[in-house]
Design a protein around this motif. Structure first.
Motif, PDB file in Angstrom:
ATOM      1  N   VAL A 547       0.852  -1.176   0.000  1.00 19.67           N
ATOM      2  CA  VAL A 547       0.000   0.000   0.000  1.00 19.67           C
ATOM      3  C   VAL A 547       0.890   1.229   0.000  1.00 19.67           C
ATOM      4  O   VAL A 547       1.944   1.261   0.641  1.00 19.67           O
ATOM      5  CB  VAL A 547      -0.963   0.002   1.218  1.00 19.67           C
ATOM      6  CG1 VAL A 547      -0.178  -0.006   2.530  1.00 19.67           C
ATOM      7  CG2 VAL A 547      -1.902   1.193   1.165  1.00 19.67           C
ATOM      8  N   ALA A 548       0.496   2.246  -0.760  1.00 23.05           N
ATOM      9  CA  ALA A 548       1.274   3.486  -0.843  1.00 23.05           C
ATOM     10  C   ALA A 548       0.331   4.656  -1.055  1.00 23.05           C
ATOM     11  O   ALA A 548      -0.699   4.546  -1.738  1.00 23.05           O
ATOM     12  CB  ALA A 548       2.285   3.413  -1.989  1.00 23.05           C
ATOM     13  N   LEU A 549       0.675   5.793  -0.478  1.00 21.57           N
ATOM     14  CA  LEU A 549      -0.128   7.008  -0.583  1.00 21.57           C
ATOM     15  C   LEU A 549       0.776   8.178  -0.914  1.00 21.57           C
ATOM     16  O   LEU A 549       1.831   8.363  -0.293  1.00 21.57           O
ATOM     17  CB  LEU A 549      -0.861   7.291   0.732  1.00 21.57           C
ATOM     18  CG  LEU A 549      -1.595   8.629   0.829  1.00 21.57           C
ATOM     19  CD1 LEU A 549      -2.781   8.658  -0.144  1.00 21.57           C
ATOM     20  CD2 LEU A 549      -2.066   8.883   2.256  1.00 21.57           C
ATOM     21  N   ALA A 550       0.382   8.962  -1.903  1.00 27.23           N
ATOM     22  CA  ALA A 550       1.070  10.206  -2.244  1.00 27.23           C
ATOM     23  C   ALA A 550       0.041  11.319  -2.219  1.00 27.23           C
ATOM     24  O   ALA A 550      -0.971  11.268  -2.927  1.00 27.23           O
ATOM     25  CB  ALA A 550       1.723  10.117  -3.620  1.00 27.23           C
ATOM     26  N   ALA A 551       0.283  12.347  -1.391  1.00 25.81           N
ATOM     27  CA  ALA A 551      -0.694  13.427  -1.215  1.00 25.81           C
ATOM     28  C   ALA A 551      -0.006  14.774  -1.362  1.00 25.81           C
ATOM     29  O   ALA A 551       0.962  15.059  -0.644  1.00 25.81           O
ATOM     30  CB  ALA A 551      -1.350  13.330   0.164  1.00 25.81           C
ATOM     31  N   SER A 557       4.944  20.300  -4.129  1.00 23.41           N
ATOM     32  CA  SER A 557       5.399  19.429  -3.056  1.00 23.41           C
ATOM     33  C   SER A 557       4.350  18.376  -2.761  1.00 23.41           C
ATOM     34  O   SER A 557       3.161  18.570  -3.019  1.00 23.41           O
ATOM     35  CB  SER A 557       5.710  20.239  -1.789  1.00 23.41           C
ATOM     36  OG  SER A 557       4.554  20.911  -1.333  1.00 23.41           O
ATOM     37  N   PHE A 558       4.809  17.242  -2.225  1.00 21.79           N
ATOM     38  CA  PHE A 558       3.874  16.209  -1.811  1.00 21.79           C
ATOM     39  C   PHE A 558       4.516  15.330  -0.742  1.00 21.79           C
ATOM     40  O   PHE A 558       5.738  15.250  -0.604  1.00 21.79           O
ATOM     41  CB  PHE A 558       3.377  15.375  -3.000  1.00 21.79           C
ATOM     42  CG  PHE A 558       4.354  14.379  -3.543  1.00 21.79           C
ATOM     43  CD1 PHE A 558       4.327  13.060  -3.149  1.00 21.79           C
ATOM     44  CD2 PHE A 558       5.297  14.764  -4.491  1.00 21.79           C
ATOM     45  CE1 PHE A 558       5.216  12.134  -3.662  1.00 21.79           C
ATOM     46  CE2 PHE A 558       6.188  13.854  -5.007  1.00 21.79           C
ATOM     47  CZ  PHE A 558       6.150  12.535  -4.590  1.00 21.79           C
ATOM     48  N   PHE A 559       3.658  14.670   0.004  1.00 15.38           N
ATOM     49  CA  PHE A 559       4.025  13.764   1.081  1.00 15.38           C
ATOM     50  C   PHE A 559       3.705  12.345   0.615  1.00 15.38           C
ATOM     51  O   PHE A 559       2.719  12.117  -0.088  1.00 15.38           O
ATOM     52  CB  PHE A 559       3.211  14.135   2.328  1.00 15.38           C
ATOM     53  CG  PHE A 559       3.024  13.032   3.318  1.00 15.38           C
ATOM     54  CD1 PHE A 559       3.944  12.825   4.328  1.00 15.38           C
ATOM     55  CD2 PHE A 559       1.913  12.194   3.254  1.00 15.38           C
ATOM     56  CE1 PHE A 559       3.757  11.808   5.252  1.00 15.38           C
ATOM     57  CE2 PHE A 559       1.726  11.176   4.174  1.00 15.38           C
ATOM     58  CZ  PHE A 559       2.654  10.991   5.175  1.00 15.38           C
ATOM     59  N   PHE A 560       4.554  11.374   0.973  1.00 19.69           N
ATOM     60  CA  PHE A 560       4.245  10.000   0.584  1.00 19.69           C
ATOM     61  C   PHE A 560       4.546   9.032   1.729  1.00 19.69           C
ATOM     62  O   PHE A 560       5.385   9.296   2.601  1.00 19.69           O
ATOM     63  CB  PHE A 560       5.002   9.586  -0.677  1.00 19.69           C
ATOM     64  CG  PHE A 560       6.493   9.460  -0.519  1.00 19.69           C
ATOM     65  CD1 PHE A 560       7.075   8.255  -0.162  1.00 19.69           C
ATOM     66  CD2 PHE A 560       7.318  10.547  -0.738  1.00 19.69           C
ATOM     67  CE1 PHE A 560       8.440   8.126  -0.022  1.00 19.69           C
ATOM     68  CE2 PHE A 560       8.699  10.438  -0.603  1.00 19.69           C
ATOM     69  CZ  PHE A 560       9.260   9.230  -0.242  1.00 19.69           C
ATOM     70  N   ILE A 604       9.605  -6.776   6.190  1.00 22.52           N
ATOM     71  CA  ILE A 604       8.483  -5.847   6.386  1.00 22.52           C
ATOM     72  C   ILE A 604       9.081  -4.442   6.366  1.00 22.52           C
ATOM     73  O   ILE A 604       9.936  -4.111   7.190  1.00 22.52           O
ATOM     74  CB  ILE A 604       7.753  -6.114   7.702  1.00 22.52           C
ATOM     75  CG1 ILE A 604       7.253  -7.564   7.749  1.00 22.52           C
ATOM     76  CG2 ILE A 604       6.597  -5.137   7.886  1.00 22.52           C
ATOM     77  CD1 ILE A 604       6.630  -7.956   9.069  1.00 22.52           C
ATOM     78  N   THR A 605       8.651  -3.639   5.427  1.00 24.48           N
ATOM     79  CA  THR A 605       9.265  -2.336   5.197  1.00 24.48           C
ATOM     80  C   THR A 605       8.207  -1.243   5.180  1.00 24.48           C
ATOM     81  O   THR A 605       7.109  -1.438   4.655  1.00 24.48           O
ATOM     82  CB  THR A 605      10.016  -2.322   3.853  1.00 24.48           C
ATOM     83  OG1 THR A 605      10.995  -3.362   3.857  1.00 24.48           O
ATOM     84  CG2 THR A 605      10.708  -0.995   3.621  1.00 24.48           C
ATOM     85  N   TRP A 606       8.561  -0.100   5.743  1.00 24.56           N
ATOM     86  CA  TRP A 606       7.716   1.080   5.563  1.00 24.56           C
ATOM     87  C   TRP A 606       8.606   2.303   5.370  1.00 24.56           C
ATOM     88  O   TRP A 606       9.742   2.362   5.843  1.00 24.56           O
ATOM     89  CB  TRP A 606       6.735   1.274   6.707  1.00 24.56           C
ATOM     90  CG  TRP A 606       7.336   1.508   8.065  1.00 24.56           C
ATOM     91  CD1 TRP A 606       7.714   0.580   8.978  1.00 24.56           C
ATOM     92  CD2 TRP A 606       7.605   2.787   8.667  1.00 24.56           C
ATOM     93  NE1 TRP A 606       8.209   1.170  10.101  1.00 24.56           N
ATOM     94  CE2 TRP A 606       8.150   2.519   9.942  1.00 24.56           C
ATOM     95  CE3 TRP A 606       7.435   4.103   8.263  1.00 24.56           C
ATOM     96  CZ2 TRP A 606       8.531   3.531  10.810  1.00 24.56           C
ATOM     97  CZ3 TRP A 606       7.814   5.127   9.117  1.00 24.56           C
ATOM     98  CH2 TRP A 606       8.357   4.840  10.381  1.00 24.56           C
ATOM     99  N   GLU A 607       8.075   3.250   4.611  1.00 23.00           N
ATOM    100  CA  GLU A 607       8.776   4.503   4.306  1.00 23.00           C
ATOM    101  C   GLU A 607       7.823   5.673   4.504  1.00 23.00           C
ATOM    102  O   GLU A 607       6.615   5.549   4.280  1.00 23.00           O
ATOM    103  CB  GLU A 607       9.241   4.538   2.846  1.00 23.00           C
ATOM    104  CG  GLU A 607      10.452   3.728   2.522  1.00 23.00           C
ATOM    105  CD  GLU A 607      10.904   3.980   1.087  1.00 23.00           C
ATOM    106  OE1 GLU A 607      12.088   3.838   0.818  1.00 23.00           O
ATOM    107  OE2 GLU A 607      10.051   4.318   0.235  1.00 23.00           O
ATOM    108  N   ILE A 608       8.385   6.791   4.866  1.00 29.27           N
ATOM    109  CA  ILE A 608       7.634   8.039   4.910  1.00 29.27           C
ATOM    110  C   ILE A 608       8.549   9.138   4.377  1.00 29.27           C
ATOM    111  O   ILE A 608       9.746   9.160   4.691  1.00 29.27           O
ATOM    112  CB  ILE A 608       7.136   8.362   6.339  1.00 29.27           C
ATOM    113  CG1 ILE A 608       6.269   9.617   6.332  1.00 29.27           C
ATOM    114  CG2 ILE A 608       8.283   8.482   7.320  1.00 29.27           C
ATOM    115  CD1 ILE A 608       5.575   9.875   7.663  1.00 29.27           C
ATOM    116  N   GLY A 609       8.015   9.995   3.521  1.00 24.12           N
ATOM    117  CA  GLY A 609       8.872  10.991   2.907  1.00 24.12           C
ATOM    118  C   GLY A 609       8.130  12.231   2.474  1.00 24.12           C
ATOM    119  O   GLY A 609       6.891  12.283   2.458  1.00 24.12           O
TER     120      GLY A 609
END
Length: 846
Positions: A547-551, A557-560, A604-609
């Motif tokens: 699952v991934a979200l880009a806003a 600019s955007f947050f993901f 198990i991986t997660w990213e925030i950027g």
């Protein structure tokens, strides 16, 4: 298994009747065309892509979309009666993403020449909620690099050896035109590609979507070139030994020759592309090699050929062949007086791929491919029975090997047949839907004879100790497959993107695991093996949600955020070595035994950027990631297969019992579209700790007799601070400059000193791996090039370049022994990375 094959046949049939796309090779070009004065959408504008025979027409609001565009760099034309024509130069299509190209047209009542504009595409790709870096053919050509692996090493979150975001090098998967090109026995890239055959290279270091599988740390996606509408030929020659040895000994005596050709065979229907490279080198150790062998020590031939037939504007057939032939000699400093005692080596691979691609409508397209990949490796010449199986001879101080041969002979073969189909469909304006399947049939054969002397941890041979037997022979026909579903949802009201996907993978080892009992014969741990039966290895499957979200949080600019489960099946050598029932019944005792019931390794991986555009051509980003890896393969010092015998340290089995944790933060700033100065810079702080860093670590610890501290430790690629910069600039006289700066802080090593090479200086000291740090590493690489137009031949160019690696000749430390000595007792120069090398070459294109 028949049920699985039947299910795949049904799914594939449904794909063929509805449509698909091969993973990671095609993208979408879309945008809006408006009147420059009124800003109203223009209906009926023809949008065409040069060299691709693809195009579209804008709708009533001025929007257009062109699907199934192969990744690469193209010129795009906009034309309609009553407006001036526009040609947008150098438009980059990125695999799996939407490239947005908006256009303003000037009204004109008379026919004017087309205006050519160099594209300045947005650096912010809002539908990409993952850590991804795309590099086009022009940049690859300008960089001081020779291989795909060297390009990967320039990216944030990677090491010089190819570790990605704290993972092992074998946790990276390589795809060429959407199909894996992997060595499934030993790991890594299965073939060498000519650099001139690459049109796009995409590197995913985190958050890759459900279409990508069998990888824990990274995906390297290579898209190769196709034929063009015009015949072109290119020749490149590069050497590092233009000067005599008396003037310059800092060379590898290396030469590389490359030939490329492209063009139409049938106008607008059948085109071809081909690229071939021949490389010859004596390596950095040529002074020692020349005493034993004639030049060249390493010979590498690689090539790619491709035919593409356009049956109709919407359907294409393609046929591709790849070959890679490599022969070489190993070098070890302790063998420098007996180099002909080391076995010759070769690695030859071939791949043939056929595919069909069709655009079904304005919103859907498909590709189905079938490939066969053959990789053959040899260690040693002649027959395995020619091995003496005698220990080799050391000098008086047990430092150099002065006579004898390494007892190592191998003949391995792997054939992989792959059937793959993917489907892409845009449903409305919000849903970008993908689904696909893949089936792999393997034919694996390995015949290995390997005997190694027992050594202390400090590298000294143990006198009169029997040699350790790593020999094995096996032949198996495993199968694997996968299916995925993915939907990328774009919310029009704010431009947000939500990607949801799930992947199913299966693996059938198709092996019977022998049940072996080890029966003690005496108190000296002598024993005999007894095969009491067999049991079938388990069929394995797993689901991987992504699952991934880009806003967006502003116009530039955007947050993901992304989260996912990732799996990777163990290398086949870990599954099958040493379990041949015939060998076991004959009483062969192997040091390390495979385990076909190994489970897949899991991360198990997660990213925030956050990404922000300072201007239209400057962007910065910050990304935090964390990945926890479980079920890592290690060798546990127990007798395999539930035997009731235990106690001999020299026998072990591969098991899933190690884990690791990597976390880090990356800062990246990039500047593009400025000939005077452009490029990127990145800084990463990362930690990587675990219980094991290579698969047979635990058996080595047991062999050495060290009590290992029951705690995690920094892994050997744990470089805390990493800084990288790539600076492109245009110098006076039209010289193109590309400067690479690479820095990483000291990596760990194990400080556990000894006085005599047999026992630790302090026997009571607890053995803690990687308890000290080496030295910082710094590289400065530079490539200078100058292009000349050949007026005698239209559209022909001559480029002369100089490619310098480690131009400051920095002594960068690669390893330190347990006494804290660089290069150990022998002062091995191989303990340093390569010193300065300068290659000068020329490329002609016409």
């Amino acid at each position: 298994m028949r049920v699985i094959l039947y299910s795949f046949t049904i799914v594939l049939a449904s794909v063929l009747t509805s449509g698909s796309l091969v993973a990671g090779t095609n993208g979408i070009l879309e945008g809006r065309t408006i009147d420059k004065q009124t800003h109203d959408g223009i209906v009926g504008v023809n949008v065409t892509i040069d060299g691709m025979h693809l195009g579209g027409t804008t709708d009533s609001e001025g929007y257009y979309q062109i699907n199934n565009v192969r990744a690469g760099v193209y010129d795009v034309r906009f034309s309609i009666l009553g407006y001036q024509r526009i040609i947008m130069k150098q438009v980059t299509i990125i695999p799996d993403l939407r490239t947005r190209l908006n256009m303003e047209l000037n009204a004109s009542v008379i026919e004017l020449n087309a205006v050519e504009i160099r594209t300045e595409q947005p650096l912010i790709q809002r539908d990409q909620a993952a850590t991804e870096f795309s590099i086009g053919e022009t940049k690859i050509e300008n960089l001081p690099v020779s291989t795909i692996q060297e390009v990967v090493a320039l990216q944030p979150g990677t090491t010089l050896e190819g570790n990605v975001c704290g993972g092992k090098t074998a946790e990276v998967v390589y795809l060429v035109d959407g199909i894996q090109l992997q060595d499934v026995i030993g790991g890594g890239l299965g073939a060498t590609l000519p650099k001139s055959s690459i049109t796009a290279l995409t590197i995913y270091t985190g958050g890759f979507e459900a279409e990508y599988g069998n990888a824990l740390s990274g995906v390297i996606n290579v898209v190769t070139k196709t034929g063009s509408d015009r015949h072109t030929i290119g020749v490149r020659l590069e050497r590092d030994n233009w000067l005599p040895l008396e003037w310059n000994e800092q060379q590898d005596r290396e030469m590389e020759l490359e030939l490329t050709a492209s063009g139409p065979l049938l106008p607008r229907q059948l085109s071809y592309f081909t690229a071939h490279t021949a490389s010859f080198s004596d390596s950095r150790w040529w002074q020692d090699f020349r005493e034993f062998f004639p030049s060249s020590i390493s010979k590498n031939y690689s090539g790619l050929g491709k035919l593409e037939y356009e049956m109709s504007p919407s359907m294409k057939l393609n046929l591709q062949g790849i070959y890679s032939l490599h022969s070489w000699r190993d070098y070890e400093y302790s063998w420098r007086y007996n180099l002909d005692g080391l076995p010759a080596r070769s690695r030859n691979s071939y791949r043939l791929t056929a595919g069909i691609s069709q655009t079904l409508s304005d919103h859907s397209f498909y590709t189905v491919s079938m490939s066969e990949f053959l990789l053959k490796s040899r260690i040693g010449e002649g027959d395995k029975n020619d091995l003496s199986l005698q220990p080799y001879e050391y000098d008086f101080f047990l430092r150099y090997i002065i006579a004898g041969e390494r007892n190592w002979w191998a003949n391995t073969r792997q054939t992989i047949t792959t059937l793959k189909g993917d489907y892409t469909n845009q449903i409305g304006k919000e849903h970008f839907f993908k689904t696909g399947i893949e089936l792999n049939l393997y034919d694996i054969y390995s015949d290995l004879v390997k005997y190694e002397p027992q050594k202390t941890y400090f590298g000294k041979p143990i006198a009169d100790a029997p040699m350790l037997n790593y020999s094995n022979t096996y032949s198996y026909f495993p199968r694997s497959g996968s299916a995925f579903i993915q939907d990328k949802i774009q919310f029009e009201h704010d431009g947000s993107n939500l990607s949801l996907g799930i992947r199913w993978d299966f693996f059938d080892p198709r092996a019977e695991r022998p049940i072996v009992e080890y029966i003690a014969l005496n108190s000296s741990h002598d024993f005999k093996q007894q095969v009491t039966g067999t049991t079938r290895a388990r069929f394995k499957q797993q689901f991987s949600p992504r699952v991934a979200l880009a806003a967006p949080v502003g116009p530039l600019s955007f947050f993901f955020l992304n989260f996912g489960y990732y799996f990777q099946f163990p290398l086949f050598d870990y599954l099958y070595s040493g379990i041949n029932p015939v060998q076991l019944r004959e009483g062969v005792k192997n040091v390390l035994t495979g385990n076909p019931d190994l489970e897949p390794e899991r991360t198990i991986t997660w990213e925030i950027g956050f990404k922000n555009g300072i201007t239209n051509n400057i962007v910065w980003s910050v990304t935090y990631f964390q990945k926890h890896t479980e079920n890592q393969v290690d060798a546990k010092t127990l007798v395999p297969f539930d035997s009731k015998y235990a106690g001999d340290y020299g026998f072990a089995s591969y098991v899933n019992n190690a884990e690791a944790l990597a976390r880090g933060i990356e800062f990246v700033v990039s500047k593009e579209y400025d000939e005077r100065l452009s490029g990127s810079a990145s800084y990463a702080y990362m930690t990587t700790e675990g219980l094991s860093e290579y698969v047979d670590q635990q058996i080595n610890f047991a062999q050495w007799g060290f009590p290992v501290a029951p705690t995690t430790f920094p892994l050997s690629w744990d470089q805390r601070h990493t800084f990288k910069a790539n600076i492109e600039s245009k110098l006076p006289l039209g010289i193109q400059s590309n400067l690479i700066l690479l820095y990483n802080s000291a990596r760990p090593y194990t400080y556990y000193p000894t006085r005599d090479g047999f026992k630790p200086a302090n026997p009571t000291q607890q053995f803690v791996p990687n308890n000290a740090r080496m030295q910082n590493v710094f590289f400065l690489n530079l490539k200078l090039s100058k292009q000349f137009m050949l007026n005698e031949f239209p559209k022909s160019t001559l480029t002369i370049y100089a490619d310098g690696r480690n131009i400051l000749n920095t002594e960068n430390v690669k390893w330190i022994d347990s006494n804290g000595r660089i290069g150990g007792e022998l002062n091995d120069p191989g303990a340093y990375y390569d010193p300065r090398r300068v290659r000068i070459g020329a490329r002609v294109e016409f």
